[in-house]
Motif scaffolding. Structure first.
Motif, PDB file in Angstrom:
ATOM      1  N   CYS A  75      61.541 -47.666  82.352  1.00  0.00           N
ATOM      2  CA  CYS A  75      61.794 -47.022  83.646  1.00  0.00           C
ATOM      3  C   CYS A  75      62.958 -47.747  84.323  1.00  0.00           C
ATOM      4  CB  CYS A  75      60.557 -47.093  84.530  1.00  0.00           C
ATOM      5  SG  CYS A  75      60.793 -46.330  86.158  1.00  0.00           S
ATOM      6  N   ASP A  76      63.946 -46.972  84.749  1.00  0.00           N
ATOM      7  CA  ASP A  76      65.127 -47.525  85.408  1.00  0.00           C
ATOM      8  C   ASP A  76      65.052 -47.172  86.894  1.00  0.00           C
ATOM      9  OD1 ASP A  76      67.557 -48.733  85.813  1.00  0.00           O
ATOM     10  OD2 ASP A  76      68.741 -47.236  84.741  1.00  0.00           O
ATOM     11  N   VAL A  77      64.964 -48.196  87.721  1.00  0.00           N
ATOM     12  CA  VAL A  77      64.801 -48.002  89.166  1.00  0.00           C
ATOM     13  C   VAL A  77      66.165 -48.032  89.842  1.00  0.00           C
ATOM     14  CG1 VAL A  77      63.830 -49.012  91.269  1.00  0.00           C
ATOM     15  CG2 VAL A  77      62.464 -48.950  89.180  1.00  0.00           C
ATOM     16  N   GLY A  78      66.497 -46.942  90.562  1.00  0.00           N
ATOM     17  CA  GLY A  78      67.784 -46.873  91.251  1.00  0.00           C
ATOM     18  C   GLY A  78      68.934 -46.877  90.273  1.00  0.00           C
ATOM     19  N   ALA A  79      68.864 -45.971  89.290  1.00  0.00           N
ATOM     20  CA  ALA A  79      69.821 -45.995  88.168  1.00  0.00           C
ATOM     21  C   ALA A  79      71.230 -45.589  88.568  1.00  0.00           C
ATOM     22  CB  ALA A  79      69.331 -45.079  87.049  1.00  0.00           C
ATOM     23  N   GLY A  80      71.389 -44.944  89.731  1.00  0.00           N
ATOM     24  CA  GLY A  80      72.734 -44.533  90.149  1.00  0.00           C
ATOM     25  C   GLY A  80      73.326 -43.558  89.149  1.00  0.00           C
ATOM     26  N   ALA A  81      74.424 -43.952  88.515  1.00  0.00           N
ATOM     27  CA  ALA A  81      75.089 -43.086  87.535  1.00  0.00           C
ATOM     28  C   ALA A  81      74.526 -43.266  86.128  1.00  0.00           C
ATOM     29  CB  ALA A  81      76.587 -43.368  87.543  1.00  0.00           C
ATOM     30  N   GLY A  82      73.341 -43.918  86.035  1.00  0.00           N
ATOM     31  CA  GLY A  82      72.651 -44.027  84.755  1.00  0.00           C
ATOM     32  C   GLY A  82      72.687 -45.396  84.106  1.00  0.00           C
ATOM     33  N   PHE A  83      72.991 -46.436  84.908  1.00  0.00           N
ATOM     34  CA  PHE A  83      73.120 -47.784  84.336  1.00  0.00           C
ATOM     35  C   PHE A  83      71.957 -48.669  84.761  1.00  0.00           C
ATOM     36  CE2 PHE A  83      77.495 -46.196  85.301  1.00  0.00           C
ATOM     37  CZ  PHE A  83      77.778 -45.810  84.001  1.00  0.00           C
ATOM     38  N   PRO A  84      71.322 -49.374  83.827  1.00  0.00           N
ATOM     39  CA  PRO A  84      71.686 -49.549  82.413  1.00  0.00           C
ATOM     40  C   PRO A  84      71.021 -48.575  81.448  1.00  0.00           C
ATOM     41  CG  PRO A  84      69.911 -51.066  82.921  1.00  0.00           C
ATOM     42  CD  PRO A  84      70.198 -50.290  84.194  1.00  0.00           C
ATOM     43  N   SER A  85      70.152 -47.680  81.936  1.00  0.00           N
ATOM     44  CA  SER A  85      69.255 -46.960  81.022  1.00  0.00           C
ATOM     45  C   SER A  85      69.927 -45.991  80.058  1.00  0.00           C
ATOM     46  CB  SER A  85      68.180 -46.216  81.823  1.00  0.00           C
ATOM     47  OG  SER A  85      68.770 -45.444  82.841  1.00  0.00           O
ATOM     48  N   ILE A  86      70.964 -45.262  80.506  1.00  0.00           N
ATOM     49  CA  ILE A  86      71.564 -44.264  79.603  1.00  0.00           C
ATOM     50  C   ILE A  86      72.348 -44.937  78.469  1.00  0.00           C
ATOM     51  CG2 ILE A  86      73.073 -42.258  79.399  1.00  0.00           C
ATOM     52  CD1 ILE A  86      70.479 -41.538  80.813  1.00  0.00           C
ATOM     53  N   PRO A  87      73.201 -45.938  78.735  1.00  0.00           N
ATOM     54  CA  PRO A  87      73.814 -46.637  77.601  1.00  0.00           C
ATOM     55  C   PRO A  87      72.781 -47.248  76.644  1.00  0.00           C
ATOM     56  CG  PRO A  87      75.034 -47.129  79.592  1.00  0.00           C
ATOM     57  CD  PRO A  87      73.797 -46.391  80.020  1.00  0.00           C
ATOM     58  N   LEU A  88      71.672 -47.771  77.191  1.00  0.00           N
ATOM     59  CA  LEU A  88      70.616 -48.319  76.332  1.00  0.00           C
ATOM     60  C   LEU A  88      69.967 -47.210  75.497  1.00  0.00           C
ATOM     61  CD1 LEU A  88      68.929 -50.916  78.731  1.00  0.00           C
ATOM     62  CD2 LEU A  88      70.203 -51.440  76.639  1.00  0.00           C
ATOM     63  N   LYS A  89      69.762 -46.055  76.097  1.00  0.00           N
ATOM     64  CA  LYS A  89      69.176 -44.906  75.380  1.00  0.00           C
ATOM     65  C   LYS A  89      70.106 -44.445  74.248  1.00  0.00           C
ATOM     66  CE  LYS A  89      66.707 -41.142  74.544  1.00  0.00           C
ATOM     67  NZ  LYS A  89      65.427 -41.201  73.829  1.00  0.00           N
ATOM     68  N   ILE A  90      71.417 -44.447  74.521  1.00  0.00           N
ATOM     69  CA  ILE A  90      72.378 -44.057  73.473  1.00  0.00           C
ATOM     70  C   ILE A  90      72.292 -45.031  72.296  1.00  0.00           C
ATOM     71  CG2 ILE A  90      74.846 -43.834  72.913  1.00  0.00           C
ATOM     72  CD1 ILE A  90      75.271 -42.874  75.841  1.00  0.00           C
ATOM     73  N   MET A  91      72.208 -46.314  72.602  1.00  0.00           N
ATOM     74  CA  MET A  91      72.178 -47.337  71.543  1.00  0.00           C
ATOM     75  C   MET A  91      70.813 -47.459  70.864  1.00  0.00           C
ATOM     76  SD  MET A  91      75.187 -48.535  71.165  1.00  0.00           S
ATOM     77  CE  MET A  91      74.801 -49.928  70.103  1.00  0.00           C
ATOM     78  N   PHE A  92      69.760 -47.192  71.632  1.00  0.00           N
ATOM     79  CA  PHE A  92      68.386 -47.288  71.097  1.00  0.00           C
ATOM     80  C   PHE A  92      67.682 -45.946  71.340  1.00  0.00           C
ATOM     81  CE2 PHE A  92      69.755 -51.462  72.671  1.00  0.00           C
ATOM     82  CZ  PHE A  92      69.668 -52.226  71.509  1.00  0.00           C
ATOM     83  N   PRO A  93      67.986 -44.941  70.502  1.00  0.00           N
ATOM     84  CA  PRO A  93      67.544 -43.562  70.787  1.00  0.00           C
ATOM     85  C   PRO A  93      66.027 -43.389  70.857  1.00  0.00           C
ATOM     86  CG  PRO A  93      69.187 -43.611  69.020  1.00  0.00           C
ATOM     87  CD  PRO A  93      68.799 -45.024  69.286  1.00  0.00           C
ATOM     88  N   GLN A  94      65.274 -44.315  70.245  1.00  0.00           N
ATOM     89  CA  GLN A  94      63.812 -44.155  70.248  1.00  0.00           C
ATOM     90  C   GLN A  94      63.181 -44.543  71.588  1.00  0.00           C
ATOM     91  OE1 GLN A  94      65.534 -46.515  68.910  1.00  0.00           O
ATOM     92  NE2 GLN A  94      64.451 -48.463  68.824  1.00  0.00           N
ATOM     93  N   LEU A  95      63.964 -45.151  72.490  1.00  0.00           N
ATOM     94  CA  LEU A  95      63.433 -45.483  73.825  1.00  0.00           C
ATOM     95  C   LEU A  95      63.056 -44.208  74.572  1.00  0.00           C
ATOM     96  CD1 LEU A  95      65.765 -48.239  75.374  1.00  0.00           C
ATOM     97  CD2 LEU A  95      63.330 -48.474  74.887  1.00  0.00           C
TER      98      LEU A  95
END
Length: 238
Positions: A75-95
């Protein structure tokens, strides 16, 4: 940091980046630049800076935390433009990624972004972290909870630890010296069931500044009264 340098920097750290992932980062950049003209998502919009200070910076969490261990929830709290969760999702697709943000326009951007990048297992909620943390469906249900430059540690702990499951990990990504913040935040972390594990300090490439990644283990359940009402943690930190 251009895309080729970005790829090499990650590969030097032992992370393989596929052509598909490189394409996803390219699409991410373009959509971010396009939307940033309509709504203020980030002050950093130059290609080289986005790759370094948003994409690479977000992924550094994966150098210190194992995101490859089966299907795990983040869970990404206050992700704004998607950081850090979206880059992490791209690199670790199973998240399995859940993003909560208080501004609906940002959620609209992120929803379109996930569709454009073909990301599955990403969920978006337009909500305040304080309200979200009291929602029985989500409370103490995530393996990882991340926050990047959102607030001071005493405030962050109250927004993030109630969402972290017992045995889970709260990951704070910080740009500045955290010693004072950690000293101030010790009471809040302990009150909310957390225990400081480790802090990693490193320099971004191209002398782009110091970064701190703070890991806090969730040892005990968070008392039911936390998080308090929206705005209270900020106005009156524990």
């Amino acid at each position: 940091m251009n895309p080729e340098e970005f790829k090499k920097a990650l590969e030097d750290k032992g992370m393989t980046v596929t052509e598909k992932q490189m394409e996803q980062f390219d699409q991410y950049l373009k959509l971010l630049q396009e939307w940033n003209e309509k709504i203020n998502l980030t002050a950093i919009t130059q290609k080289e800076e986005v790759y370094l200070k948003h994409f690479y910076d977000s992924i550094t969490a994966g150098l210190y935390v194992d995101f490859k261990n089966g299907v795990q929830s983040l869970c990404d709290v206050g992700a704004g433009a998607g950081f850090p969760s979206i880059p992490l999702k791209i690199m670790f697709p199973q998240l399995e990624v859940t993003i909560v943000d208080s501004l609906n326009k940002r959620i609209q951007f992120l929803t379109l972004l996930a569709e454009t990048l073909g990301l599955e297992g990403v969920h978006f909620y337009h909500d305040r972290a304080e309200t979200f943390g009291q929602n029985k469906q989500f409370r103490e249900s995530f393996d990882f909870v991340t926050a990047r430059a959102v607030a001071r540690m005493s405030v962050l702990a109250e927004l993030c630890l109630p969402l972290t499951k017992k045995g889970g990990l709260f990951i704070a990504l910080k740009a500045s010296n955290t010693k004072e913040e950690m000293d101030e935040g010790q009471k809040a972390i302990a009150t909310l069931g957390g225990k400081f594990r480790e802090e990693f300090v490193f320099e971004l490439p191209h002398e782009a500044g110091e970064r701190h990644i703070v890991l806090i283990d969730k040892k005990k359940e968070t008392p039911k009264k936390y998080p308090r009402k929206p705005g209270t943690p900020n106005k009156n930190p524990l």
